[in-house]
Design an enzyme around this catalytic site. Structure first.
Site, PDB file in Angstrom:
ATOM      1  N   ASP A  32     109.647  21.490   2.200  1.00 54.01           N
ATOM      2  CA  ASP A  32     108.914  20.661   1.233  1.00 54.01           C
ATOM      3  C   ASP A  32     109.559  19.294   1.036  1.00 54.01           C
ATOM      4  O   ASP A  32     108.881  18.266   1.057  1.00 54.01           O
ATOM      5  CB  ASP A  32     108.808  21.362  -0.129  1.00 54.01           C
ATOM      6  CG  ASP A  32     108.175  22.726   0.000  1.00 54.01           C
ATOM      7  OD1 ASP A  32     107.534  22.979   1.043  1.00 54.01           O
ATOM      8  OD2 ASP A  32     108.330  23.553  -0.920  1.00 54.01           O
TER       9      ASP A  32
ATOM     10  N   CYS B  39      83.040  39.441  -8.352  1.00 56.29           N
ATOM     11  CA  CYS B  39      83.444  40.522  -9.271  1.00 56.29           C
ATOM     12  C   CYS B  39      83.233  40.134 -10.737  1.00 56.29           C
ATOM     13  O   CYS B  39      82.106  39.989 -11.156  1.00 56.29           O
ATOM     14  CB  CYS B  39      84.879  40.936  -8.997  1.00 56.29           C
ATOM     15  SG  CYS B  39      84.979  41.816  -7.460  1.00 56.29           S
ATOM     16  N   TYR B  40      84.332  39.907 -11.493  1.00 58.22           N
ATOM     17  CA  TYR B  40      84.147  39.524 -12.889  1.00 58.22           C
ATOM     18  C   TYR B  40      83.209  38.321 -12.985  1.00 58.22           C
ATOM     19  O   TYR B  40      82.363  38.239 -13.887  1.00 58.22           O
ATOM     20  CB  TYR B  40      85.492  39.201 -13.552  1.00 58.22           C
ATOM     21  CG  TYR B  40      85.334  38.737 -14.983  1.00 58.22           C
ATOM     22  CD1 TYR B  40      85.235  39.661 -16.018  1.00 58.22           C
ATOM     23  CD2 TYR B  40      85.220  37.384 -15.287  1.00 58.22           C
ATOM     24  CE1 TYR B  40      85.047  39.233 -17.327  1.00 58.22           C
ATOM     25  CE2 TYR B  40      85.025  36.946 -16.591  1.00 58.22           C
ATOM     26  CZ  TYR B  40      84.943  37.877 -17.601  1.00 58.22           C
ATOM     27  OH  TYR B  40      84.748  37.468 -18.896  1.00 58.22           O
TER      28      TYR B  40
ATOM     29  N   HIS C 296      85.166  41.568  -2.884  1.00 58.61           N
ATOM     30  CA  HIS C 296      86.010  40.380  -2.637  1.00 58.61           C
ATOM     31  C   HIS C 296      85.831  39.847  -1.218  1.00 58.61           C
ATOM     32  O   HIS C 296      86.435  40.380  -0.292  1.00 58.61           O
ATOM     33  CB  HIS C 296      87.480  40.734  -2.860  1.00 58.61           C
ATOM     34  CG  HIS C 296      87.813  40.953  -4.290  1.00 58.61           C
ATOM     35  ND1 HIS C 296      88.051  39.914  -5.152  1.00 58.61           N
ATOM     36  CD2 HIS C 296      87.925  42.089  -5.022  1.00 58.61           C
ATOM     37  CE1 HIS C 296      88.302  40.395  -6.359  1.00 58.61           C
ATOM     38  NE2 HIS C 296      88.225  41.713  -6.310  1.00 58.61           N
TER      39      HIS C 296
ATOM     40  N   LYS D 219     101.565  25.905   0.986  1.00 56.90           N
ATOM     41  CA  LYS D 219     102.721  25.838   1.885  1.00 56.90           C
ATOM     42  C   LYS D 219     102.320  25.693   3.366  1.00 56.90           C
ATOM     43  O   LYS D 219     102.912  24.897   4.090  1.00 56.90           O
ATOM     44  CB  LYS D 219     103.543  27.118   1.699  1.00 56.90           C
ATOM     45  CG  LYS D 219     104.863  27.116   2.407  1.00 56.90           C
ATOM     46  CD  LYS D 219     105.925  26.540   1.518  1.00 56.90           C
ATOM     47  CE  LYS D 219     107.262  26.499   2.177  1.00 56.90           C
ATOM     48  NZ  LYS D 219     108.264  25.971   1.257  1.00 56.90           N
TER      49      LYS D 219
ATOM     50  N   GLY E 142      88.522  38.710 -12.121  1.00 57.67           N
ATOM     51  CA  GLY E 142      89.514  38.701 -13.199  1.00 57.67           C
ATOM     52  C   GLY E 142      89.696  40.100 -13.725  1.00 57.67           C
ATOM     53  O   GLY E 142      88.870  40.980 -13.449  1.00 57.67           O
TER      54      GLY E 142
END
Ligand code: XMP
Length: 525
Positions: free
Chosen positions: A239, A94-95, A181, A381, A67
């Site tokens: 969709d 991370c955060y 990450h 998607k 974040g």
């Protein structure tokens, strides 16, 4: 589960899956997708989710995302510490790692400067999280603060040039933290690290398949809808097409699809949609020819936002009129996807500034007193495309590029006339045809034509021409939020230009749009 707006998706029936707590990371959706790529279910929830709800969800593991905040910021996201006593493995990224460090009473060193970029890191391979990976490899770092003194019970399991604690572990409570990450491709061993977390640490099984999704969804829809009927607005896009086929499997004749021909569609679209749904799938399809109504309302309108508003409003009216003629309808189906669900509850939330008003059927259910059915609201998607394939839809359909609700109206700069529409439909047809033949179509997020109302001088044979221009717009993108202009080979562009100018009366110039988003947008209006 269906239609539970902003509710929590229950994973208990899957018995495995990862709960991701969203601390505002730009990568949160990527984490969720990376996990699903491993055939493990994942869901994203805001840090406001209660411990009681987590127990109901019954996840196999929990990930705290990164974040933008520092743990020392006022109002920085936090979480109920009882989460560490649930007996469920936790991974902080991370955060997320710093939050764990601080809440377990370690010392987080505040730093004003952000470290961003690729760094070489040394992993301690003895740790389960790093089993089987290259002990020295590149990771993507993006952080301000870092762990100074480790909390009690934790040990460092990786180091970099910048820190002696680039990852930590508490074996007793099975808590892990990484300063980098693992979800991005720049982290060379990221995929393996996530796999170790999922399978070795959390004991997940590969149960998230589109086949099992379809079977469960059909049952869930049947239960929710009972003996009532459902209407669905078909656009011909991926969709709504996949939603329609899935719901048709669940409900048969009780699904009614309405397809509004607003006159702003691509060449041959109405015939294509009718052939697929009426002839092949044999579902109840009602096509409404509203071309005149739309074009009349759009006459002389040049302002892009006005165009969008007019189209949205007329669509709702036309749809409502048509649906009133169908009896026993109590539900409206929508093709909402998981990114919309995540965005509706992001922690830092708040709708971003309106750049373009998107045309959708959002206002309809309330107005018509209908309940929602959203068969795809758990999916990304690419998963929707997989469901389409599983339902035996042709690649040509599942691989279709996005097409905006207001259609060609936002690809004709200035006023919309029938002549301009015809020119653009023909040009667009040529662009897509060549893009497919030259294998460019599947490599771009979108490729299409734009009608430009400017006129320029040309020469054809011996005669002077004074005609309009067509712009070719082609972009690559992951989600349409940002985009790069696509580097289409010159000879492909040349072929498009030649065919457009030679075959379409009223066009004597073709240009190629070389702007990225931001600062431009994908559509011209
Ligand atoms: P922009 O032009 O904002 O477009 O960069 C981003 C993506 O959204 C699509 N788009 C729409 N889709 N209704 C839609 O369903 C709309 O009103 C609409 N406007 C833009 C656009 O094609 C691109 O993929």
């Amino acid at each position: 589960m269906e239609g539970m707006r902003r509710g929590v998706i229950n994973m208990a029936e899957n018995k495995e899956g990862i709960l991701i707590i969203d601390f505002g990371s730009q990568y949160v959706q990527l984490i969720a997708r990376r996990i699903r790529e491993q055939r493990v279910h994942s869901i994203v929830e805001p840090p406001t989710i209660s411990i009681k709800k987590i127990k109901e969800i019954n996840p196999s593991g929990i990930i705290f995302s990164g974040g933008p905040s520092s743990v020392y910021d006022k109002g920085a996201p936090s979480f109920d510490k009882r989460v560490f006593d649930l007996g469920v493995p936790v991974l902080g990224i991370c955060y997320g790692m710093q939050f764990i460090g601080k809440s377990m009473k370690g010392n987080i060193i505040k730093s004003g400067k952000r470290e961003y970029g690729r760094t070489i890191i040394r992993f301690k391979r003895r740790n389960k999280l790093f089993k089987g990976i290259n002990p020295k490899s590149v990771v993507l770092m993006s952080h301000r603060d870092k762990v100074g003194r480790l909390p009690k019970g934790f040990s460092s399991i990786a180091l970099s040039e910048n820190t002696k604690c680039a990852a930590f572990h508490n074996p007793k409570q099975d808590i892990y933290g990484v300063q980098f990450h693992p979800e991005v491709v720049h982290t060379e061993e990221g995929k393996k690290i996530l796999r170790n977390f999922l399978f070795d640490i959390c004991g997940c099984k590969k149960t998230w398949t589109m086949k099992s999704f379809i079977d469960k969804k059909i049952k869930a829809v049947q239960e929710r809808v009972g003996d009532k009927d459902v209407i669905l607005g078909l656009s011909g896009g991926v969709d709504s097409t996949v939603s329609a086929v899935l719901l048709h499997k669940a409900l048969g004749e009780r699904l009614h699809c309405i397809f509004v021909d607003n006159g702003l569609l691509r060449k041959g679209e109405v015939e294509r949609v009718e052939k697929l749904f009426k002839k092949n799938i044999k579902l109840d399809l009602i096509t409404i020819d509203a071309r005149k109504r739309f074009l009349k309302a759009l006459k002389d309108v040049t302002d892009p936002e006005k165009k969008r508003k007019i189209i949205g409003e007329i669509f709702i009216r036309v749809f409502e009129e048509a649906s009133k003629k169908i009896k026993n309808v109590k539900f409206l189906a929508q093709g909402t996807l998981y990114p919309d669900v995540i965005e509706s509850h992001t922690f830092f939330g708040g709708p971003s500034k309106v750049i373009k008003s998107h045309h959708n059927v959002g206002g309809l259910p309330k107005k018509m007193g209908l309940k929602l059915v959203e068969p795809l609201r758990d999916l990304f998607k690419d998963e929707v495309r997989e469901v389409g394939k599983e339902l035996a839809l042709a690649d040509e359909l599942t691989g279709r590029q996005p097409f905006p609700g207001p259609g060609l109206a936002v690809r004709i700069v200035g006023a919309i006339t029938e002549k301009r529409l015809n020119i653009l439909q023909e040009a667009d047809w040529i662009i897509i045809d060549i893009a497919k033949k030259r294998k460019v179509y599947s490599k771009t997020w979108q490729i299409f034509g734009v009608f430009l109302p400017i006129r320029s001088v040309g020469v054809m044979g011996d005669a002077r021409t004074y005609e309009n221009a067509i712009a070719i717009r082609a972009v690559t993108s992951v989600d349409g939020m940002t985009a790069d202009w696509a580097k289409i080979p010159y000879d492909v562009l040349g072929e498009m230009s030649n065919r457009i100018i030679n075959q379409i009366e009223g066009v004597n110039r073709v240009v190629f749009d070389i702007s990225s988003k931001p600062p431009s947008t994908i559509e011209w209006e």
